[in-house]
Design a protein around this motif. Sequence first.
Motif, short mmCIF file in Angstrom:
data_model
loop_
_atom_site.label_atom_id
_atom_site.label_comp_id
_atom_site.label_asym_id
_atom_site.label_seq_id
_atom_site.Cartn_x
_atom_site.Cartn_y
_atom_site.Cartn_z
N CYS A 144 0.86 -1.19 0.00
CA CYS A 144 0.00 0.00 0.00
C CYS A 144 0.88 1.23 0.00
CB CYS A 144 -0.87 0.04 1.25
SG CYS A 144 -1.89 -1.43 1.43
N HIS A 146 0.77 5.74 -0.08
CA HIS A 146 0.16 7.05 -0.25
C HIS A 146 1.29 8.00 -0.61
CE1 HIS A 146 -2.49 10.43 0.24
NE2 HIS A 146 -1.57 11.01 0.98
N GLU A 148 4.03 7.68 -2.51
CA GLU A 148 5.41 7.19 -2.39
C GLU A 148 6.25 7.72 -3.55
OE1 GLU A 148 8.01 6.46 -0.65
OE2 GLU A 148 6.89 4.83 0.30
N GLY A 208 -6.36 5.34 4.59
CA GLY A 208 -5.40 5.03 5.64
C GLY A 208 -4.82 3.66 5.37
N LEU A 209 -3.68 3.38 5.96
CA LEU A 209 -2.98 2.17 5.56
C LEU A 209 -3.70 0.89 5.95
CD1 LEU A 209 -1.06 0.37 7.78
CD2 LEU A 209 -0.04 2.60 8.02
N ASP A 229 5.77 -2.46 3.22
CA ASP A 229 5.65 -1.02 3.03
C ASP A 229 6.16 -0.68 1.63
OD1 ASP A 229 4.64 -0.63 5.54
OD2 ASP A 229 6.23 0.70 6.25
N HIS A 231 8.44 1.32 0.73
CA HIS A 231 9.85 1.78 0.67
C HIS A 231 10.75 0.70 1.27
CE1 HIS A 231 7.28 3.88 3.68
NE2 HIS A 231 7.95 3.05 4.46
N LEU A 316 5.77 -5.41 7.66
CA LEU A 316 6.35 -6.46 6.83
C LEU A 316 6.07 -7.82 7.46
CD1 LEU A 316 7.98 -3.76 6.36
CD2 LEU A 316 10.00 -5.13 6.04
N ILE A 336 -5.88 5.74 9.08
CA ILE A 336 -4.54 6.23 8.66
C ILE A 336 -3.35 5.37 9.09
CG2 ILE A 336 -2.96 8.22 8.54
CD1 ILE A 336 -5.53 8.82 7.12
N TRP A 337 -3.03 5.34 10.36
CA TRP A 337 -1.76 4.76 10.79
C TRP A 337 -1.86 4.34 12.25
CZ3 TRP A 337 2.04 5.05 14.42
CH2 TRP A 337 3.35 4.70 14.08
N HIS A 365 14.06 -1.45 5.04
CA HIS A 365 12.96 -0.49 5.13
C HIS A 365 13.56 0.88 5.42
CE1 HIS A 365 10.03 1.73 7.78
NE2 HIS A 365 9.20 1.41 6.80
N ARG A 368 11.70 6.57 8.79
CA ARG A 368 11.69 8.03 8.68
C ARG A 368 11.54 8.67 10.04
NH1 ARG A 368 7.65 8.11 3.55
NH2 ARG A 368 6.40 6.74 4.87
N TYR A 373 3.19 12.56 5.13
CA TYR A 373 1.88 12.78 4.51
C TYR A 373 0.88 13.35 5.51
CZ TYR A 373 1.98 8.03 6.45
OH TYR A 373 2.19 6.95 7.26
C1 UD2 Z 1 5.18 1.19 10.99
C2 UD2 Z 1 5.07 0.05 10.00
C3 UD2 Z 1 3.87 0.31 9.12
C4 UD2 Z 1 2.62 0.31 9.96
C5 UD2 Z 1 2.78 1.36 11.03
C6 UD2 Z 1 1.68 1.35 12.06
C7 UD2 Z 1 7.14 -1.15 9.57
C8 UD2 Z 1 8.44 -1.13 8.89
N1 UD2 Z 1 6.31 -0.11 9.27
O1 UD2 Z 1 5.24 2.49 10.48
O2 UD2 Z 1 3.74 -0.67 8.14
O3 UD2 Z 1 2.38 -0.96 10.52
O4 UD2 Z 1 3.97 1.15 11.77
O5 UD2 Z 1 0.45 1.54 11.49
O6 UD2 Z 1 6.86 -2.05 10.31
N2 UD2 Z 1 0.20 4.44 3.89
C9 UD2 Z 1 -1.00 4.42 3.21
N3 UD2 Z 1 -2.00 5.27 3.59
C10 UD2 Z 1 -1.87 6.14 4.65
C11 UD2 Z 1 -0.65 6.12 5.36
C12 UD2 Z 1 0.35 5.25 4.97
O7 UD2 Z 1 -1.17 3.65 2.26
O8 UD2 Z 1 -2.79 6.87 4.95
C13 UD2 Z 1 1.27 3.52 3.49
C14 UD2 Z 1 2.63 4.17 3.35
O9 UD2 Z 1 2.83 4.69 2.06
C15 UD2 Z 1 3.57 3.02 3.69
C16 UD2 Z 1 2.75 2.19 4.69
O10 UD2 Z 1 1.41 2.58 4.54
O11 UD2 Z 1 3.87 2.22 2.59
C17 UD2 Z 1 3.22 2.41 6.12
O12 UD2 Z 1 3.30 3.78 6.45
P1 UD2 Z 1 4.64 4.41 7.02
O13 UD2 Z 1 5.79 3.97 6.24
O14 UD2 Z 1 4.41 5.87 7.17
O15 UD2 Z 1 4.68 3.72 8.44
P2 UD2 Z 1 5.98 3.38 9.36
O16 UD2 Z 1 6.96 2.60 8.60
O17 UD2 Z 1 6.39 4.61 10.02
#
Ligand code: UD2
Length: 574
Positions: A144, A146, A148, A208-209, A229, A231, A316, A336-337, A365, A368, A373
């Motif tokens: 997924c 948003h 990227e 949201g993810l 993810d 990235h 992952l 969202i997250w 991975h 950040r 976003y």
């Molecule tokens: C971590 C996880 C992430 C998710 C999150 C808690 C790892 C490496 N990463 O945060 O997968 O479990 O914790 O929720 O374990 N995205 C969307 N729509 C949105 C927001 C994000 O599709 O509204 C996508 C985003 O492009 C990315 C993925 O979801 O591919 C995870 O988002 P992130 O990379 O900002 O999250 P991360 O790695 O900080």
Amino acid sequence: DDAADAIVGNFAPDLNVGDESVQNNVVVAAQPNEHVYRGKLIAGNKPSRSANKKVPEDDDKGVLVPPSPPKDAPGEMGKPVVLPTNMTVEMKKAVDDGWTNNAFNQYVSDMISVHRTLPDPRDAWCKEPNRYLENLPATDVIICFHNEAWSVLLRTVHSVLDRSPPHLINEIILVDDFSDMPHTKQQLEDYFSAYPKVKILRAPSREGLIRARLLGARHATAPVITYLDSHCECTEGWLEPLLDRIARNSTTVVCPVIDVIDDTTLEFHYRDSGGVNVGGFDWNLQFNWHAVPERERKRHKNSAEPVYSPTMAGGLFSIDRKFFERLGTYDSGFDIWGGENLELSFKTWMCGGTLEIIPCSHVGHIFRKRSPYKWRSGVNVLKKNSVRLAEVWLDDYAKYYYQRIGQDKGDYGDVSGRKELRRNLGCQSFKWYLDNVYPELFIPGDSVANGEIANIYTDMCLDSAATGSEVQSAVEPYPCHGQGGNQYWMLSKGGEIRRDEACLDYAGNDVVLYPCHGSKGNQFWKYNQQKRQIRHGSSDKCLAISEKKDKVVMEECDSNQLRQQWKLENYDPS
Ligand code: UD2
Ligand code: MN
């Protein structure tokens, strides 16, 4: 209001499929020369197409033979790319824009081949003959995103295609969560039209993810679902050890070791088996990492063997599709997250499964330092998700989270469906989970006080913005706000003043937070309720607020000194 909501709780692959713009890609043509994207060229870089040339394929299994970038190209073998210090004004602007839009160095990523090579991080144990079953189930890989960055998204997909046995990848399902960057539109479809295994789903609005993942799952058909993810970079042999565990037991949920791709240089740092961590969480319901505990180490002969993990980071993992469905996938009320990683972790363990980290499987991975976003305005999304999680899965232990948020649960919506799911599954209690899966976790109820530590003289509270157990962080006086958070402390039976894994520590200079070590000394404090003094073990001094009321200090104890008098919330020494 959204299609994704309708699918929650179970799989209905036939539902609404026609409503989404699914790209069932066919091989049209492409020239797989996309490996050198340089600097600012990338923003407008159009994938080159030539209509009648057939893409090279591997035995008609739909997998392209990856172009191999020159060995000295930037970032090859996971090496760092360092930009020159004397950049032109345009270049500097492009670099800054890349950071602003992505919270990582997009400019550097654009310089690196989307097929770059990486070192093989596997332990020799992983490569022994017959290590894995011969007939492994295939997986769909759901990614997924948003907004990227183009080169990062492509590199994620190519790392899957280039480094997985073709017959084990059924489809790669890209779920576009309502991105608005230009390259996420037609350009993406054009590019992947050359890759028949890659399918693009578009969310009709920002989901949201979590709901984006559910949308992807609805279209999955392989026996296993793997989430990544957008990235990431998969390394050689990442997939087989994951699928092997699921093939042996379909209730095993597995995570690769997550290697760090540097946000500035895109260097690929891998962890060897000795440095593998497992997942935990704190009472703010934040995920954190820990060394593999002793009791778990003892279960293994080799450090490359799968290890039990109380929680997963979230992004992952691979899971048997039917098992995921049985567990009720994710709570679609999660926006969202955040929160979904703990939900899936808790219910995996509590409802009959196991969660493992697989040291033979490595995926990088980009971590950040900020979220690039937009989240929702006007709601604390993460808190809402966490309250839903606590309500459904934490039983009486939910109260510890509520103390941390000053008892302010806010509007968290309806969780009755999720509670029913848990009842129907006949899951274990959260106490069972803590006792059996995560006995290392400090339980606030095992403390003699919890809440704020307020100075009588000033109405100031001990406050620290530190999260997790950073090595040394400041503790300062701040007006008491009654909302938990940075002013929430626990006095443990062993005399620690702690929050999660961080302990109040005094070594002769400033009063700081330091990772708890459990051996008293500089972290040992004694509260005298009559005198209201907090006396320090190794120095025998008392905790006080400075005369200017701006610092937390240590002074010779003096029972007449009001600046040394404190009130501990919920103090109960019995
Ligand atoms: C971590 C996880 C992430 C998710 C999150 C808690 C790892 C490496 N990463 O945060 O997968 O479990 O914790 O929720 O374990 N995205 C969307 N729509 C949105 C927001 C994000 O599709 O509204 C996508 C985003 O492009 C990315 C993925 O979801 O591919 C995870 O988002 P992130 O990379 O900002 O999250 P991360 O790695 O900080
Ligand atoms: Mn991420």
